[in-house]
Design an enzyme around this catalytic site. Sequence first.
Site, PDB file in Angstrom:
ATOM      1  CG  ASP A  13      11.052 -41.171  22.240  1.00  0.00           C
ATOM      2  OD1 ASP A  13      10.028 -40.521  21.986  1.00  0.00           O
ATOM      3  OD2 ASP A  13      11.264 -42.317  21.813  1.00  0.00           O
ATOM      4  CE  LYS A  16      10.957 -34.380  20.141  1.00  0.00           C
ATOM      5  NZ  LYS A  16      11.543 -35.697  20.471  1.00  0.00           N
ATOM      6  N   GLY A  40       5.263 -38.791  20.398  1.00  0.00           N
ATOM      7  CA  GLY A  40       4.643 -38.977  21.713  1.00  0.00           C
ATOM      8  C   GLY A  40       5.392 -38.106  22.683  1.00  0.00           C
ATOM      9  CG  HIS A  41       6.132 -34.533  21.947  1.00  0.00           C
ATOM     10  ND1 HIS A  41       6.120 -33.428  21.144  1.00  0.00           N
ATOM     11  CD2 HIS A  41       6.896 -35.447  21.300  1.00  0.00           C
ATOM     12  CE1 HIS A  41       6.839 -33.672  20.062  1.00  0.00           C
ATOM     13  NE2 HIS A  41       7.317 -34.887  20.133  1.00  0.00           N
ATOM     14  CD  GLN A 223       8.688 -37.627  14.319  1.00  0.00           C
ATOM     15  OE1 GLN A 223       8.551 -36.681  13.561  1.00  0.00           O
ATOM     16  NE2 GLN A 223       7.674 -38.089  15.011  1.00  0.00           N
TER      17      GLN A 223
HETATM   18  P1  GDP Z   1       9.700 -36.439  23.656  1.00  0.00           P
HETATM   19  O1  GDP Z   1       9.130 -37.315  22.607  1.00  0.00           O
HETATM   20  O2  GDP Z   1      11.007 -35.846  23.265  1.00  0.00           O
HETATM   21  O3  GDP Z   1       8.736 -35.413  24.164  1.00  0.00           O
HETATM   22  O4  GDP Z   1      10.013 -37.409  24.902  1.00  0.00           O
HETATM   23  P2  GDP Z   1       9.055 -38.565  25.485  1.00  0.00           P
HETATM   24  O5  GDP Z   1       7.957 -37.920  26.234  1.00  0.00           O
HETATM   25  O6  GDP Z   1       8.716 -39.548  24.430  1.00  0.00           O
HETATM   26  O7  GDP Z   1      10.067 -39.317  26.443  1.00  0.00           O
HETATM   27  C1  GDP Z   1      10.723 -38.675  27.481  1.00  0.00           C
HETATM   28  C2  GDP Z   1      10.317 -39.349  28.803  1.00  0.00           C
HETATM   29  O8  GDP Z   1      11.202 -38.944  29.823  1.00  0.00           O
HETATM   30  C3  GDP Z   1       8.939 -38.961  29.294  1.00  0.00           C
HETATM   31  O9  GDP Z   1       8.357 -40.035  29.950  1.00  0.00           O
HETATM   32  C4  GDP Z   1       9.220 -37.805  30.257  1.00  0.00           C
HETATM   33  O10 GDP Z   1       8.227 -37.699  31.260  1.00  0.00           O
HETATM   34  C5  GDP Z   1      10.516 -38.251  30.847  1.00  0.00           C
HETATM   35  N1  GDP Z   1      11.430 -37.165  31.267  1.00  0.00           N
HETATM   36  C6  GDP Z   1      11.673 -35.969  30.673  1.00  0.00           C
HETATM   37  N2  GDP Z   1      12.665 -35.319  31.298  1.00  0.00           N
HETATM   38  C7  GDP Z   1      13.072 -36.135  32.300  1.00  0.00           C
HETATM   39  C8  GDP Z   1      14.099 -36.043  33.285  1.00  0.00           C
HETATM   40  O11 GDP Z   1      14.863 -35.097  33.350  1.00  0.00           O
HETATM   41  N3  GDP Z   1      14.223 -37.093  34.150  1.00  0.00           N
HETATM   42  C9  GDP Z   1      13.426 -38.193  34.097  1.00  0.00           C
HETATM   43  N4  GDP Z   1      13.632 -39.168  34.974  1.00  0.00           N
HETATM   44  N5  GDP Z   1      12.445 -38.311  33.174  1.00  0.00           N
HETATM   45  C10 GDP Z   1      12.288 -37.297  32.298  1.00  0.00           C
HETATM   46  P1  IMO Z   2       9.026 -38.153  19.325  1.00  0.00           P
HETATM   47  O1  IMO Z   2       8.481 -36.885  18.737  1.00  0.00           O
HETATM   48  C1  IMO Z   2      11.319 -41.797  18.613  1.00  0.00           C
HETATM   49  C2  IMO Z   2      10.900 -43.668  14.666  1.00  0.00           C
HETATM   50  C3  IMO Z   2      10.209 -45.012  14.569  1.00  0.00           C
HETATM   51  C4  IMO Z   2      10.964 -45.614  13.395  1.00  0.00           C
HETATM   52  C5  IMO Z   2      11.183 -44.405  12.489  1.00  0.00           C
HETATM   53  C6  IMO Z   2      10.170 -44.270  11.361  1.00  0.00           C
HETATM   54  O2  IMO Z   2       8.187 -38.726  20.406  1.00  0.00           O
HETATM   55  O3  IMO Z   2      10.456 -37.996  19.687  1.00  0.00           O
HETATM   56  P2  IMO Z   2       7.619 -43.495  11.318  1.00  0.00           P
HETATM   57  O4  IMO Z   2       6.405 -44.095  11.967  1.00  0.00           O
HETATM   58  O5  IMO Z   2       7.868 -42.089  11.697  1.00  0.00           O
HETATM   59  O6  IMO Z   2       7.632 -43.682   9.830  1.00  0.00           O
HETATM   60  O7  IMO Z   2       8.848 -44.382  11.881  1.00  0.00           O
HETATM   61  O8  IMO Z   2      11.104 -43.254  13.334  1.00  0.00           O
HETATM   62  N1  IMO Z   2      10.112 -42.592  15.342  1.00  0.00           N
HETATM   63  C7  IMO Z   2      10.375 -42.136  16.564  1.00  0.00           C
HETATM   64  N2  IMO Z   2      11.290 -42.499  17.471  1.00  0.00           N
HETATM   65  N3  IMO Z   2      10.522 -40.748  18.869  1.00  0.00           N
HETATM   66  C8  IMO Z   2       9.616 -40.337  17.959  1.00  0.00           C
HETATM   67  O9  IMO Z   2       8.892 -39.215  18.108  1.00  0.00           O
HETATM   68  C9  IMO Z   2       9.490 -41.058  16.758  1.00  0.00           C
HETATM   69  N4  IMO Z   2       8.693 -40.935  15.669  1.00  0.00           N
HETATM   70  C10 IMO Z   2       9.102 -41.878  14.806  1.00  0.00           C
HETATM   71  O10 IMO Z   2      10.381 -45.761  15.743  1.00  0.00           O
HETATM   72  O11 IMO Z   2      12.231 -46.059  13.806  1.00  0.00           O
HETATM   73 MG    MG Z   3       8.449 -39.258  22.350  1.00  0.00          MG
END
Ligand code: GDP
Ligand code: IMO
Ligand code: MG
Length: 433
Positions: A13, A16, A40-41, A223
């Site tokens: 999270d 990416k 979840g991107h 991840q």
């Molecule tokens: P990922 O799994 O690495 O793609 O990240 P996620 O999408 O799960 O979580 C990142 C969250 O931060 C998302 O809701 C993005 O929209 C948000 N985000 C990304 N970059 C920034 C930033 O620079 N500032 C803020 N405030 N939010 C951001």
């Molecule tokens: P993105 O790509 C954050 C965590 C779960 C749990 C562990 C194992 O959005 O960054 P799993 O279901 O993969 O067997 O769970 O990994 N986990 C993540 N945490 N971002 C993710 O993906 C994750 N995908 C799995 O919360 O701790």
């Molecule tokens: Mg994510």
Amino acid sequence: MSNLIVLGAQWGDEGKGKIVDLFSEKFDAVARYQGGHNAGHTVFIGSQKFVLKLIPSGILRPGVLAVIGNGVVIDPAALLEEMSGLEAAGVDVKSQLKISNRAHVIFPFHRTIEKISEGRENRIPIGTTSRGIGPAYEDKIARRGIRVADLVDIEFEGLYRALAEDKQLIANAFQISERVNFDEILSQYKRLADQMRPLTCDTSHLLNQMIREGKSVLFEGAQGTMLDIDFGTYPFVTSSSATAGGACTGTGVPPNKIDGIIGVSKAYITRVGAGPFPSEDQTEAGEKIRRAGNEYGSVTGRPRRCGWFDVPLLRYTAEVNGFDSLIITKLDVLDDLKEIPVCVAYEVDDKVITYMPASTRRMEAIKPVFEYLPGWRTSTQGVTSLTQLPSAAQRYLRFLEEKTGVEIGSVSNGPERSETMIVPGSKLEKLLD
Ligand code: GDP
Ligand code: IMO
Ligand code: MG
């Protein structure tokens, strides 16, 4: 143009999706190499929000090929649901998406097994996303899994029956009462296979062919390094290779075709699920970060645990991945803080250590050593160049760069594509050129 890997430097999270979406404009293909719909991107395009789970974020750029590599585990129902959502939003999924025929398939009973395993007495739950990811990879490694090539083959039923029999034997041995309707799953998967068939191919050959033609590929990690099956906080990890090496084994593109490896890290740190977390802040300050950063899981909605930038962790993830450059996201989330703690060292059993302990016991025993940097207490929203950032924010970034030993090539100060600064003259800028 280069072939680059973009991956998470922390526990996932990191942002990416936003970065991959932004960079994908410059690439011919974006490939996912591991994980599944546990990812979840999040990508914002104007007011439109997309949360990509299985499909590479590059799909949002017309003309960019989105490839699901062999290292990914695919739940066909989840895939088709994600495809429909994107199609409804006007994305030409069918002409942009390719699926590896060597990727493994997730079945509903994988989720059942995960539920039983996580809920077992005397077991510390990992806090998984409950998507059946771990059990599907277990079948892959045990050499009894079913791959996409098998799913779309005329012989699928025979292979499926063998796997189902195996699962039934286990269920009987452990006296598991939960009933699985194997026949219903079979007919459902036959229907799903019909929809997937036209999109499947040997994506390794496809990507290598593209590279031979001078086209460029962006590898999108899911991840993060600390969730990697080998290098993460085992056993509180996911079941795939989220590190840079996984990009090669998970797509079939050899290491000598990779030109750069980019780490994505928040300006602080979060983790969802259980496991050691040395710089976690369970006080009001951590809560403030959660609120300001909207730190709730994009897949499960669970509140993310929040903490401070961890230098020893970043140095470790930089080493195992070989980061050429680091992207710092969510700097704006720190805007209101008076002072910002940074974990600069670990203390375990009264000794300062500079490495990442392998054992869970030692990870949990870590006492973080903090340095406190002044905050800037002014909004960084709308700032478009690093030199316009408040001086305390510039100092904070310089501190991270010096302590981690990795260049900061880009800083993100908002969820939108436009809210990203690339450092002029950085290695990252050259790699994207
Ligand atoms: P990922 O799994 O690495 O793609 O990240 P996620 O999408 O799960 O979580 C990142 C969250 O931060 C998302 O809701 C993005 O929209 C948000 N985000 C990304 N970059 C920034 C930033 O620079 N500032 C803020 N405030 N939010 C951001
Ligand atoms: P993105 O790509 C954050 C965590 C779960 C749990 C562990 C194992 O959005 O960054 P799993 O279901 O993969 O067997 O769970 O990994 N986990 C993540 N945490 N971002 C993710 O993906 C994750 N995908 C799995 O919360 O701790
Ligand atoms: Mg994510």
